[in-house]
Design an enzyme around this catalytic site. Structure first.
Site, PDB file in Angstrom:
ATOM      1  N   LEU A  89      -6.348  -8.350  -6.464  1.00 17.47           N
ATOM      2  CA  LEU A  89      -7.399  -8.464  -7.473  1.00 17.47           C
ATOM      3  C   LEU A  89      -7.756  -7.101  -8.063  1.00 17.47           C
ATOM      4  O   LEU A  89      -8.926  -6.798  -8.314  1.00 17.47           O
ATOM      5  CB  LEU A  89      -8.657  -9.135  -6.893  1.00 17.47           C
ATOM      6  CG  LEU A  89      -8.497 -10.584  -6.408  1.00 17.47           C
ATOM      7  CD1 LEU A  89      -9.793 -11.090  -5.815  1.00 17.47           C
ATOM      8  CD2 LEU A  89      -8.026 -11.483  -7.529  1.00 17.47           C
ATOM      9  N   CYS A  90      -6.748  -6.258  -8.250  1.00 15.23           N
ATOM     10  CA  CYS A  90      -6.982  -4.930  -8.824  1.00 15.23           C
ATOM     11  C   CYS A  90      -5.922  -4.617  -9.876  1.00 15.23           C
ATOM     12  O   CYS A  90      -5.429  -3.490  -9.966  1.00 15.23           O
ATOM     13  CB  CYS A  90      -7.003  -3.863  -7.737  1.00 15.23           C
ATOM     14  SG  CYS A  90      -5.592  -3.872  -6.629  1.00 15.23           S
ATOM     15  N   GLY A  91      -5.569  -5.630 -10.650  1.00 13.89           N
ATOM     16  CA  GLY A  91      -4.624  -5.414 -11.738  1.00 13.89           C
ATOM     17  C   GLY A  91      -3.244  -5.025 -11.226  1.00 13.89           C
ATOM     18  O   GLY A  91      -2.743  -5.564 -10.236  1.00 13.89           O
TER      19      GLY A  91
END
Length: 316
Positions: A89-91
């Site tokens: 969930l951090c690109g």
């Protein structure tokens, strides 16, 4: 005709998701500030260490010091230290650094050079383990705000590989923090230490601020500390070479801690951006679903009115 209950449930579901993404964005922002405070807190030690190294450099030539951490050997094997994150969930943060490490491994293999990996972070560990890369050490579950103890533990593993001559060079691959919306995977030679890389230089600190309800990053130039050479008549209780031999591992730990801090800041900034984009997409989706719901509701009301009118006409 669209199901009104289905659209209402979908709108509520997206609203709940938006609350989660917004909370994750704010948590990441708070951790970015903590990471910045830690970087500032470790600066006095790093500056003082740089001053001592500069003073020793003025009294002796590093190139003439026969120290293990400065000794260059013919490169037959390279240790690759990869720093990634434990969570998603951090690109593209994790995928970018993994791709850079994978490309570097291919380059070394094409040159006929063997390599071993020391991996930090669960994402990179899982990726390289599934593909049978030669991992000799792996670390996961570290604090999101790196500590000097964690950096020292990783540095000990790297030092044992280099001093034991299992590898002839150690390369560090981590994500350099550029801004909230940009980060860059870089490759840096960690060992052997380069005497030219021990020089004192200016630095730049990124500060996360809030302006108009939006997060922004401000850059602050940090001038290099003033350094002075040791007096020529200063007498060392120990040989300066022995002092240098004791300080170089501390310098290595400091370099590794800074890389961990940069990677952590990059990961948190990437998570902030990803969650902000997710919140914006959720807002757009809510608007689109609300419009669809209003249209469907209006169509249902119109249909009911037509049925009432038709029924009235039939009675007359």
């Amino acid at each position: 005709m669209p199901n009104l209950k289905f659209i209402r449930d979908r709108i509520q579901s997206v609203k709940n998701t938006k609350k989660i993404t917004e909370a994750m964005r704010l948590v990441a922002a708070a951790k970015v500030r903590r990471a910045q405070e830690q970087v500032i807190a470790t600066r006095p030690f790093a500056d003082r260490l740089a001053q001592v190294l500069f003073g020793l450099q003025s009294r002796l030539k590093f190139e003439e010091a026969n120290l293990p951490l400065l000794r260059k050997r013919e490169v037959q094997s390279v240790g690759i230290l990869v720093i990634s994150g434990d969570r998603g969930l951090c690109g593209a943060y994790n995928s970018n650094v993994i791709r850079r490490a994978e490309n570097r491994a291919k380059e070394l293999k094409a040159e006929g050079i063997d390599y071993k990996m020391v991996v930090v972070g669960r994402k990179a560990t899982q990726y390289f383990q599934r593909r049978d890369y030669p991992i000799v050490e792996s670390y996961a579950g570290l604090e999101q705000i790196p500590t000097s103890a964690e950096a020292s533990q990783i540095a000990d593993a790297v030092l044992s590989l280099f001093l034991g001559e299992s590898v002839d060079r150690v390369e560090l691959i981590y994500t350099k923090f550029v801004s909230l919306i940009a980060s860059r995977p870089v490759v840096q030679t960690l060992l052997p230490l380069d005497p030219q890389g021990l020089e004192v230089s200016d630095d730049e600190i990124f500060r996360l601020t809030t302006r108009g309800g939006q997060f922004q990053v401000e850059r602050e130039k940090m001038a290099a500390p003033e350094v002075q050479s040791f007096p020529q008549d200063m007498i060392f209780e120990q040989d300066p070479v022995q002092i240098l031999d004791a300080l170089l591992p501390l310098y290595l730990n400091n370099q590794l801690l800074r890389a961990l801090q940069e990677s952590a800041a990059s990961e948190l900034a990437a998570r902030m951006t990803a969650m902000n984009n997710a919140s914006d997409n959720a807002s757009n989706l809510i608007g689109s679903l609300t419009l669809s719901y209003n249209k469907a509701r209006q169509a249902a009301i119109t249909q009911e009115l037509l049925e009432v009118v038709a029924g009235a006409d039939a009675l007359t």
